[in-house]
Every structure is written in structure tokens, then in C-alpha cells.
Design an enzyme around this catalytic site. Structure first.
Site, PDB file in Angstrom:
ATOM      1  N   TYR A  26      -7.395   9.252   8.800  1.00 27.57           N
ATOM      2  CA  TYR A  26      -5.998   8.840   8.962  1.00 27.57           C
ATOM      3  C   TYR A  26      -5.594   7.795   7.913  1.00 27.57           C
ATOM      4  O   TYR A  26      -4.424   7.664   7.592  1.00 27.57           O
ATOM      5  CB  TYR A  26      -5.771   8.233  10.348  1.00 27.57           C
ATOM      6  N   LYS A  43     -19.831  15.628  13.426  1.00 26.58           N
ATOM      7  CA  LYS A  43     -20.035  16.884  12.694  1.00 26.58           C
ATOM      8  C   LYS A  43     -21.092  16.629  11.615  1.00 26.58           C
ATOM      9  O   LYS A  43     -20.874  16.854  10.415  1.00 26.58           O
ATOM     10  CB  LYS A  43     -18.686  17.347  12.095  1.00 26.58           C
ATOM     11  N   ASP A  90      -8.460  12.310  18.386  1.00 24.06           N
ATOM     12  CA  ASP A  90      -7.083  12.773  18.581  1.00 24.06           C
ATOM     13  C   ASP A  90      -7.099  14.158  19.224  1.00 24.06           C
ATOM     14  O   ASP A  90      -6.412  14.413  20.219  1.00 24.06           O
ATOM     15  CB  ASP A  90      -6.367  12.826  17.217  1.00 24.06           C
ATOM     16  N   ASP A 131      -6.429  15.301  23.593  1.00 23.31           N
ATOM     17  CA  ASP A 131      -5.425  16.251  24.101  1.00 23.31           C
ATOM     18  C   ASP A 131      -6.102  17.325  24.955  1.00 23.31           C
ATOM     19  O   ASP A 131      -5.584  17.731  26.002  1.00 23.31           O
ATOM     20  CB  ASP A 131      -4.686  16.950  22.947  1.00 23.31           C
TER      21      ASP A 131
HETATM   22  C1  IPM Z   1      -1.790  10.339  19.308  1.00 21.06           C
HETATM   23  C2  IPM Z   1      -0.771  11.016  18.427  1.00 21.06           C
HETATM   24  C3  IPM Z   1      -0.679  10.273  17.116  1.00 21.06           C
HETATM   25  C4  IPM Z   1      -2.051  10.318  16.458  1.00 21.06           C
HETATM   26  C5  IPM Z   1       0.419  10.780  16.153  1.00 21.06           C
HETATM   27  C6  IPM Z   1       1.783  10.777  16.814  1.00 21.06           C
HETATM   28  C7  IPM Z   1       0.442  10.016  14.861  1.00 21.06           C
HETATM   29  O1  IPM Z   1      -1.084  12.354  18.277  1.00 21.06           O
HETATM   30  O2  IPM Z   1      -1.628   9.131  19.570  1.00 21.06           O
HETATM   31  O3  IPM Z   1      -2.735  11.000  19.732  1.00 21.06           O
HETATM   32  O4  IPM Z   1      -2.398  11.308  15.794  1.00 21.06           O
HETATM   33  O5  IPM Z   1      -2.800   9.353  16.604  1.00 21.06           O
HETATM   34 MG    MG Z   2      -2.664  13.015  19.507  1.00 28.78          MG
END
Ligand code: IPM
Ligand code: MG
Length: 360
Positions: free
Chosen positions: A140, A190, A246, A250
């Protein structure tokens, strides 16, 4: 008097933070704490007002307040902008400026929501895991990054880079958290392809030496993605880098029923905490009172616990959420296609939580 900086952001951000602030205020007051809310702009809202996704005075205010409650950033209006000026930059910048390297994303399943997952109830039952995601390093933020035209062809690059101190401190966060839980850490990597992951394996092993009472195993990220769907209840604490965290958070959220339920806390060395739902700005439903405020309300509970040292108030909020779900109340995201259940809007869900808080 505790000051809280609220950054509603874009899309459904304003409506979910509004409900969370109402809940936060009442929960804190019941334990004798008076809160003062400040408000600031971030993301697209800030781009529209000031031409930048995060203004310097908002960062300064965050430092002063010590606790930040954030909604979400981004939306189609700003989608065509280059990455370095987009709404998401504001979020990345505030994390970096405040030194928030540790992102805690607990994924638990509320008993009432076992049927809301797309996985079978016996697979979902008992999920209680914590993703500890490194938040201020890795691909990032790595340099060099950017786009170029090379011999007439468009090229783009990003760099995944970590040094050992960044890995060691997030590993310690994970091991410390595991001590308050089931004492198991899974490091996700990985290392069969990436040198960065090999360094992570080495450093996490070294840190594990300081925690003989915590069990550690290393798991490749692709097989971890698979195991999360196959056998999610086996995981306790997952520690990993920014990008893998990230993605996996999710996935972890969705197996518990809805992305609309998952809170997060971002903590670091400076004593400031930032609390935000894991979900995004959901522009398709923004402003229609159809969103689920529970992830932000549960993020407010994490704020009470970590930034205000008010664990009882945090428990009250979590208990209220659990009660309201047990009573059958649902926002639209918590209902699977084909299920015939009446749903509540964002505001009405906030009302139910406040009622449950008052009654407890
Ligand atoms: C999260 C989001 C963020 C990230 C985005 C909105 C930049 O997906 O907080 O998981 O990738 O960190
Ligand atoms: Mg995210």
C-alpha cells in the site's frame, strides 16, 4: 469529558456514523462519561470542499481528540481520479500520519445470524476469529510506485516492502491479543514466492519465542482463503500484511453473515485510535436509509473499550446488538435472497439498539 472526532466520509458513511454516535453517547453516559463530538471531512466530501481527501487541520484535530470514528470513503463520482488524489488516499494518509499500524478486525457470529451466512450453519457456528492486519506498510505504501510510458507501452508498478521492526511489532500485537483469547496465532503469507513473506516467517518465529504459551502456525494465503470457507471455526488470531489482511478480512466478514456487521479498530504507537466499519461506502444505497449501522455501532464499542477504557459500556453496546438481532430485527443486508423477512432501515435499527440499551 472525552472528545471524539467523527469523520462521516462518503456514501452511507454519514448515516451509519450518525446512528453510532447516538449509541456511543448513551452508552458512555450510562457509565458517567460525557462525550463531545467534533466533526471533520475526509474522502470525496473533503475533495469536493477543499480539493484534497484529507486536510492538515483534520489530522491535527484527530491527534488532539485521541479517538476517531470514521464512516467510509469513496464513490463513483471520484472513481476516475488517479490513485494519489482519490478519496481512499485520505484514509491511507490518516492511518499513516497517526501511526496506526495495527488493524484489529474481529469476526464473530451472532447466534441469531447463523442462518444469514451463505455457509451451512454447522460450519458457521462458533466462528470467533480476529484478523490482525498490518496497516501502514507493505504494498500500500512501498516505493517506487507509479505509472510510466515505456517504449510506447503503459507500465505500472507497486512495491511490497517490510522491514523487520514493522513485522515484529504487528506480530507482538497478534500474540498479545491471542493471550486474551484461545492462544493460537496463524501467520498468513506467500513465502513460496515472495521474499517479503520469507522475512515475515523468520521474524514471526523469533517473536513467537517470547510467547511460549501461544501456539503458532504459518499458512499460505491461498490455502488460508480456502480454509476460511471450509473450516472457519479453526482460526483464532490471524496475523498478516496489509494487502492479504484487506482481502481476508472481507472474506472473514462475509462468512459471518454480512459485511455490514464487522467492526475494526486501528491502533498504534501514538495513543490515537481510529474506529471504522470494515465495509465500504456502498454508494448504490447511500442516502436511502437502507444501510446497516451495526458494524459502525460495534466499532463504537471497540472505541469505548480501547480508547476510553470503558469496557462495561462496550459490553452494553454488544449486548444490545445481540438482543436486537435475537428479537428478529434485520436490515436488508442480513436477509438472504428468497428469505421473506421484514427489514428495518438504518435509523430504525439505531432506534432499536438505543431502546435495548435503555432497557438493559
Ligand atoms: C479497508 C478498505 C480500504 C483498504 C480502502 C478503502 C482504501 O478496503 O479498510 O479494508 O484497502 O484498506
Ligand atoms: Mg478492505
Amino acid at each position: 469529558m472525552d472528545r471524539i472526532l467523527v469523520l462521516p466520509g462518503d456514501g452511507i458513511g454519514p448515516e451509519v456514523t450518525r446512528e453510532a454516535c447516538r449509541v456511543l453517547e448513551v452508552a458512555a453516559e450510562r457509565h458517567g462519561r460525557k462525550l463531545v463530538f467534533e466533526e471533520g471531512l475526509i474522502g470525496g466530501a473533503s475533495i469536493d470542499a477543499h480539493g484534497t481527501p484529507l486536510a492538515d487541520d483534520v489530522v491535527a484535530l484527530a491527534r488532539e481528540c485521541g479517538a476517531v470514528l470514521l464512516g467510509a470513503v469513496g464513490g463513483p463520482k471520484w472513481d476516475d481520479m488517479p490513485v494519489d488524489t482519490r478519496p481512499e488516499r485520505g484514509l491511507l494518509r490518516i492511518r499513516k500520519e497517526l501511526g496506526l499500524f495495527a488493524n484489529l478486525r474481529p469476526a464473530t457470529v451472532f447466534p441469531a445470524l447463523v442462518g444469514a451466512s451463505t455457509l451451512r450453519p454447522e460450519v458457521v457456528d462458533g466462528i470467533d476469529l480476529l484478523v490482525v492486519r498490518e496497516l501502514t506498510g507493505g504494498i500500500y505504501f512501498g516505493e517506487p510506485r507509479g505509472r510510466a510510458l515505456v517504449e510506447g507501452r503503459r507500465e505500472a508498478r507497486n512495491t511490497m516492502v517490510y522491514d523487520e521492526s514493522e513485522v515484529a511489532r504487528i506480530a507482538r500485537t497478534a500474540f498479545d491479543a491471542a493471550r486474551g483469547r484461545r492462544r493460537h496465532v496463524t501467520h498468513v503469507h506467500k513465502a513460496n514466492v515472495l521474499e517479503v513473506s520469507q522475512l515475515w516467517c523468520e521474524v514471526v518465529d523469533e517473536v513467537a519465542g517470547e510467547y511460549p504459551d501461544v501456539e503458532l502456525n504459518h499458512q499460505l494465503v491461498d490455502s488460508c482463503a480456502m480454509l476460511l470457507v471450509r473450516e472457519p471455526a479453526r482460526f483464532d488470531v490471524i496475523v498478516t500484511g496489509n494487502l492479504f489482511g484487506d482481502i481476508l478480512s472481507d472474506e472473514a466478514a462475509m462468512i459471518t453473515g454480512s459485511l455490514g456487521m464487522l467492526p475494526s479498530a486501528s491502533l498504534g504507537e501514538g495513543g490515537v485510535g481510529l474506529y471504522e466499519p470494515v465495509h465500504g461506502s456502498a454508494p448504490d444505497i447511500a442516502g436511502q436509509d437502507r444501510s446497516n449501522p451495526l458494524a459502525t455501532i460495534l466499532s463504537a464499542a471497540m472505541l469505548l473499550e480501547h480508547s476510553l477504557s470503558a469496557p462495561e459500556a462496550a459490553s452494553d453496546v454488544r449486548r444490545a446488538v445481540s438482543q436486537v438481532l435475537a428479537a428478529g430485527h434485520r436490515t436488508a443486508d442480513l436477509v438472504l435472497p428468497g428469505q421473506d423477512t421484514a427489514t428495518l432501515g438504518c435509523r430504525a435499527m439505531g432506534d432499536r439498539i438505543l431502546e435495548a440499551l435503555g432497557a438493559s
